[in-house]
Design a protein around this motif. Structure first.
Motif, PDB file in Angstrom:
ATOM      1  N   LEU A  85       0.832  -1.201   0.000  1.00 44.03           N
ATOM      2  CA  LEU A  85       0.000   0.000   0.000  1.00 44.03           C
ATOM      3  C   LEU A  85       0.869   1.254   0.000  1.00 44.03           C
ATOM      4  CD1 LEU A  85      -2.965   1.002   0.276  1.00 44.03           C
ATOM      5  CD2 LEU A  85      -2.526   1.187   2.701  1.00 44.03           C
ATOM      6  N   SER A  89       0.279   3.865  -3.105  1.00 37.95           N
ATOM      7  CA  SER A  89      -0.653   4.989  -2.969  1.00 37.95           C
ATOM      8  C   SER A  89      -0.054   6.110  -2.141  1.00 37.95           C
ATOM      9  CB  SER A  89      -1.959   4.510  -2.350  1.00 37.95           C
ATOM     10  OG  SER A  89      -1.728   4.158  -1.022  1.00 37.95           O
ATOM     11  N   VAL A  94      -6.655  10.473  -2.084  1.00 40.66           N
ATOM     12  CA  VAL A  94      -7.018   9.676  -0.924  1.00 40.66           C
ATOM     13  C   VAL A  94      -5.799   9.080  -0.222  1.00 40.66           C
ATOM     14  CG1 VAL A  94      -9.348   9.103  -1.609  1.00 40.66           C
ATOM     15  CG2 VAL A  94      -7.460   7.713  -2.415  1.00 40.66           C
ATOM     16  N   GLU A  96      -3.945  10.073   2.015  1.00 37.51           N
ATOM     17  CA  GLU A  96      -3.901  10.231   3.466  1.00 37.51           C
ATOM     18  C   GLU A  96      -4.826   9.252   4.177  1.00 37.51           C
ATOM     19  OE1 GLU A  96      -4.537  13.623   6.829  1.00 37.51           O
ATOM     20  OE2 GLU A  96      -4.803  14.182   4.746  1.00 37.51           O
ATOM     21  N   ILE A  97      -5.954   8.947   3.527  1.00 36.33           N
ATOM     22  CA  ILE A  97      -6.903   8.063   4.193  1.00 36.33           C
ATOM     23  C   ILE A  97      -6.797   6.627   3.709  1.00 36.33           C
ATOM     24  CG2 ILE A  97      -8.560   9.853   4.760  1.00 36.33           C
ATOM     25  CD1 ILE A  97     -10.163   8.656   2.321  1.00 36.33           C
ATOM     26  N   ALA A  98      -5.949   6.379   2.710  1.00 37.30           N
ATOM     27  CA  ALA A  98      -5.843   5.013   2.179  1.00 37.30           C
ATOM     28  C   ALA A  98      -5.472   3.991   3.259  1.00 37.30           C
ATOM     29  CB  ALA A  98      -4.852   4.965   1.027  1.00 37.30           C
ATOM     30  N   VAL A 100      -6.066   4.106   6.441  1.00 39.94           N
ATOM     31  CA  VAL A 100      -7.237   3.939   7.311  1.00 39.94           C
ATOM     32  C   VAL A 100      -8.222   2.968   6.679  1.00 39.94           C
ATOM     33  CG1 VAL A 100      -9.200   5.109   8.349  1.00 39.94           C
ATOM     34  CG2 VAL A 100      -6.990   6.233   8.300  1.00 39.94           C
ATOM     35  N   ILE A 101      -8.482   3.194   5.396  1.00 43.57           N
ATOM     36  CA  ILE A 101      -9.428   2.340   4.679  1.00 43.57           C
ATOM     37  C   ILE A 101      -8.914   0.901   4.631  1.00 43.57           C
ATOM     38  CG2 ILE A 101     -10.617   1.983   2.491  1.00 43.57           C
ATOM     39  CD1 ILE A 101     -11.454   4.582   3.382  1.00 43.57           C
ATOM     40  N   ALA A 102      -7.605   0.763   4.354  1.00 38.71           N
ATOM     41  CA  ALA A 102      -7.042  -0.591   4.243  1.00 38.71           C
ATOM     42  C   ALA A 102      -7.174  -1.337   5.565  1.00 38.71           C
ATOM     43  CB  ALA A 102      -5.588  -0.519   3.819  1.00 38.71           C
TER      44      ALA A 102
END
Lengths: 298, 327
Positions: A85, A89, A94, A96-98, A100-102
């Motif tokens: 990741l 990315s 996104v 910054e939030i990638a 978090v999402i992962a």
């Protein structure tokens, strides 16, 4: 007397929060990611402990397995998911939030996996210790041998971590890699690998939290969700990048919860975490021991 | 400019009429799922507005949906307002909650915001157990009744309640997309994009960053509240169990699958969210799997999709392709 009793209850739950906060802080320091999957990793390692216990019928034997399992899961997560990741990315709207999402995706994945294997029923992962409080004179205090083991175990783990960070080369490499990744790389530290080690430590801390807290309640795929939130709040109180802060934050939160429970009532416990978090973020956003650069964007 | 606007208005009307017409030709279950998709479209586009355009994240939109749902049901039950007014009240109540949350949110960046909203999502629905008026674990029932006579008569045939739900949801969803689309082209939309792209530059050109973020959060929350009210209508009740942490995660998942900067993608995301459980049910029955498997398979697949999307196409499938073409 009531005051002291409440304090004792708070300390034992606070020790668990502190462990969870420690797990979150370890990952945050090394990769700037809040690992929301930590609840999932801890539940998976606790199920592992449960399986070991159903074979050996011994709680104490199952704990090392849970810890090793937790460390292995965390190392796997970092090496396989978080590393790719980070490589892919780092740009885009996104980025910054990638992470978090992962980690959220991972939490969902682990929850469904555990649900598939063990079902959503409440399982019992019990310790041989009595949960009946000690009696001093004629007064029974709300502090049982189980609580004692929780507090001592949590303190022991924290002590081990503190020693590793302070006195070993590995600890120095961990600190260097999170402080200045580029320069550490130039100095010959394999930053990627060291980060994975950091994740493994965090996984181990989370596993201890799971294995210690589950005998006081029950085991189900999402029985640690609330612990994740408490751990996060504790970590934020402590400043999110300080290990000692995480421990202090956890203990403070535990004692705070116990007093709210005692003097205001059970009705507010769930919302209390949120309210305390908001208060901390407004009053002292960098926590009690956090570094100055923090959560503000600009 | 003006011309293209009226053209897109016509397109929206055409889509709406087509969908409403379609409801006559498919069976009850599909109509209900269509309504579900419409509700998800609203919820997902509220996240797209927040995350894709204002750069904030929320894991607590399930809680805001709960606020909207409860406010709508309470006003419908106790004040006997028409249900559309109840929906509006739901949206406004959620907007108020979102405004307060947004004040805190504007000061927080990525992971802090995620954690704070997560705490809200865990904490808020359980409040329903503490106040008698909220009905506890069983919740409150909500029945908006059958379609008005004049609509039912005009379309002929039997106009079921599910069909009426479908009509209401579709109209709300189209109105929502229409509203967001225009909002994003307005001054506010440009402001949000500027703040997301480069906060310092935006501040230097006179944009109040905090205010812009709070506004985005408020608008997004209002839409989430509307989605919550519609969800309550579909379920026929509001209860803490309807607004779990899983719901919050689900709509974030939908938004990521849609590509968080792609409003039209919200439809794709919503369809995926509704189709996956249907699909996995079929697979599980086919394989003769146990209840354990079939109950958890949808979650497993959406989670894997979420992880893969965020690793391989973090800006959404569509945008990613376009970027490659430019290189």
């Amino acid at each position: 007397m009531l005051f002291l009793d409440t304090l004792l209850i708070g300390l034992s739950s606070g020790a668990i929060y502190a462990l969870m906060a420690l797990a979150l802080v370890l990952v945050w320091r090394s990769t700037r990611v809040v690992n929301f999957a930590q609840a999932g990793q801890a539940i998976l390692s606790t199920y592992l402990g449960y399986e070991v216990m159903s074979v050996t019928h011994n709680y104490w034997v199952s704990i090392p397995f849970a810890i090793l399992g937790g460390a292995a899961i965390a190392a796997f997560v970092d090496a396989v998911i978080m590393r790719s990741l980070a490589k892919r990315s780092h740009k885009g709207s996104v980025s910054e939030i990638a992470p978090v999402i992962a980690t959220l995706g991972l939490l969902g994945l682990i929850r469904s996996l555990t649900g598939m294997i063990w079902g959503n029923a409440y399982l019992q992962y019990t310790s041989p210790l009595s949960s009946k409080g000690y009696t001093i004179g004629s007064h029974t205090i709300p502090f049982s041998p189980l609580n004692l083991v929780i507090v001592v175990g949590a303190l022991f783990v924290m002590g081990v971590f503190a020693a590793i960070f302070k006195f070993t080369n590995l600890g120095l490499a961990l600190r260097a890699a999170s402080f200045q990744p580029e320069i550490s790389r130039l100095a010959g530290i394999r930053v990627d690998r060291i980060r994975t080690v950091g994740w493994a430590f965090a996984g181990a801390a989370g596993a201890v939290a799971g294995a210690l807290v589950t005998p006081t309640t029950y085991l189900s795929p999402n029985s640690l969700d609330l612990l994740l939130v408490s751990g996060f709040v504790a970590a934020v109180i402590g400043g999110l990048d300080s290990l000692i802060g995480a421990v202090l934050g956890g203990l403070l939160l535990g004692v705070g919860f116990a007093f709210i429970l005692q003097y205001i009532g059970t009705s507010v416990t769930f919302s209390a975490a949120f309210i305390i978090l908001i208060l901390v973020l407004f009053v002292r956003p960098r926590g009690i021991l956090g570094s100055k650069v923090g959560r503000r964007d600009a | 400019m003006r011309k293209s606007k009226s053209l897109s208005a016509l397109i929206f009307l055409a889509i709406g009429l087509f969908l409403l017409g379609l409801s006559n030709f498919v069976d009850e279950l599909r109509v209900y799922q269509g309504a579900q998709i419409a509700v998800y479209v609203i919820a997902i586009s509220s996240i797209i507005l927040l995350t894709g355009y204002s750069g904030q994240i929320s894991l607590g939109h399930g809680a805001l949906m709960a606020i909207g749902g409860y406010a709508a049901v309470l006003s419908y039950t106790y004040w006997h307002v028409p249900f559309l007014i109840a929906f509006t009240i739901g949206a406004l109540a959620a907007a108020l909650g979102g405004f307060i949350l947004g004040m805190a949110a504007a000061r927080l960046s990525g992971p802090y915001l995620a954690g704070t909203t997560l705490a809200l999502a865990v904490g808020l629905p359980s409040l329903a157990n503490q106040f008698h008026i909220l009905g506890g674990e069983q919740g409150l029932s909500f029945d908006i009744g059958e379609a008005p006579k004049w609509i039912a008569n005009k379309t002929g045939g039997d106009f079921t309640q599910y069909k009426w739900f479908f009509w209401v949801s579709v109209v709300c969803a189209l109105a929502t997309i229409w509203f967001i689309k225009n909002l994003l082209q307005s001054r506010f939309g440009r402001t949000w994009r500027a703040v997301r792209g480069n906060p310092s530059a935006a501040a230097l050109s006179g944009i109040n960053i905090g205010r812009s973020k709070v506004l985005a959060f408020t608008v997004s929350s209002a839409l989430a509240g509307l989605a919550g009210a519609l969800l309550a209508m579909l379920l026929g009740l509001v209860a803490p169990m309807a607004f779990t942490l899983t719901l919050s995660f689900t709509i974030v998942t939908g938004a990521v699958l849609a590509g968080v900067t792609n409003l039209a993608g919200s439809i794709v995301g919503a369809v995926v969210l509704v189709v996956i459980p249907e699909f996995t049910d079929a697979v599980a029955t086919h394989l003769g799997g146990s209840e354990k498997i079939s109950a958890n398979l949808p979650g497993l697949i959406t989670s894997v999709l979420l992880i893969l999307t965020v690793i391989f196409a973090p800006n959404g499938p569509k945008l990613h392709k376009r970027k490659k073409a430019n290189n």
